[in-house]
Enzyme design. Sequence first.
Site, mmCIF file in Angstrom:
data_model
loop_
_atom_site.group_PDB
_atom_site.id
_atom_site.type_symbol
_atom_site.label_atom_id
_atom_site.label_comp_id
_atom_site.label_asym_id
_atom_site.label_seq_id
_atom_site.Cartn_x
_atom_site.Cartn_y
_atom_site.Cartn_z
ATOM 1 N N CYS A 50 0.801 -1.230 0.000
ATOM 2 C CA CYS A 50 0.000 0.000 0.000
ATOM 3 C C CYS A 50 0.834 1.282 0.000
ATOM 4 O O CYS A 50 0.280 2.372 -0.066
ATOM 5 C CB CYS A 50 -0.965 0.006 1.180
ATOM 6 S SG CYS A 50 -2.227 -1.278 1.026
ATOM 7 N N HIS A 94 -13.397 9.180 -7.617
ATOM 8 C CA HIS A 94 -12.450 9.336 -8.721
ATOM 9 C C HIS A 94 -11.432 10.432 -8.423
ATOM 10 O O HIS A 94 -11.136 11.277 -9.263
ATOM 11 C CB HIS A 94 -13.188 9.582 -10.047
ATOM 12 C CG HIS A 94 -13.823 8.327 -10.568
ATOM 13 N ND1 HIS A 94 -15.045 7.890 -10.109
ATOM 14 C CD2 HIS A 94 -13.385 7.421 -11.464
ATOM 15 C CE1 HIS A 94 -15.338 6.761 -10.726
ATOM 16 N NE2 HIS A 94 -14.355 6.443 -11.543
ATOM 17 N N GLU A 141 -12.791 -0.850 2.674
ATOM 18 C CA GLU A 141 -11.728 -0.629 1.695
ATOM 19 C C GLU A 141 -11.694 -1.797 0.705
ATOM 20 O O GLU A 141 -11.350 -1.630 -0.457
ATOM 21 C CB GLU A 141 -10.386 -0.495 2.420
ATOM 22 C CG GLU A 141 -9.283 0.017 1.533
ATOM 23 C CD GLU A 141 -8.027 0.338 2.313
ATOM 24 O OE1 GLU A 141 -7.866 1.512 2.695
ATOM 25 O OE2 GLU A 141 -7.219 -0.579 2.535
#
Length: 157
Positions: A50, A94, A141
């Site tokens: 990550c 986005h 998530e």
Amino acid sequence: MLDFKIVDKLQKIDEDIQKDQLNYHAKRVLVSKEFTFDAAHHLHHYEGKCKNLHGHTYRVVLGLSGYTDERGLMIDFGDIKKIWKQKIEIHLDHRYLNETLPPMNTTAENIVVWIYEKLAEALLDEPSYNGACVEFVRLYETPTSYAEARREWMEGE
């Protein structure tokens, strides 16, 4: 065979039901609405996958509680959607979260608290929501991993 019946007569206000009968109770209730958004981020000071730029399709569940009005409504689901779209989603969907959110490591734990705070702030700005308050925000998530912020934790700290 299913027993299917067409309604004989639609109920009419002030004829079949009185306005003072619309609210069935005076108890606190919780309503919940879910949304999804797609966003990119990466983590700082973290050794693992990550730390690289990557994206998620997040799912968020908003839980609000309060008392119903004379119509039996606590808050309209459309109003929750409006708050989400106008006050919260515009910063998330986005987007590159490291850029659009306040300075923070963009962990699910940090993002869920930010969403909670934005939602609580939006509810305070509108007195017609009958004192509705945020009970919880759950941020997925991945389909199996989520972080959660709860009112007792946010207000008790």
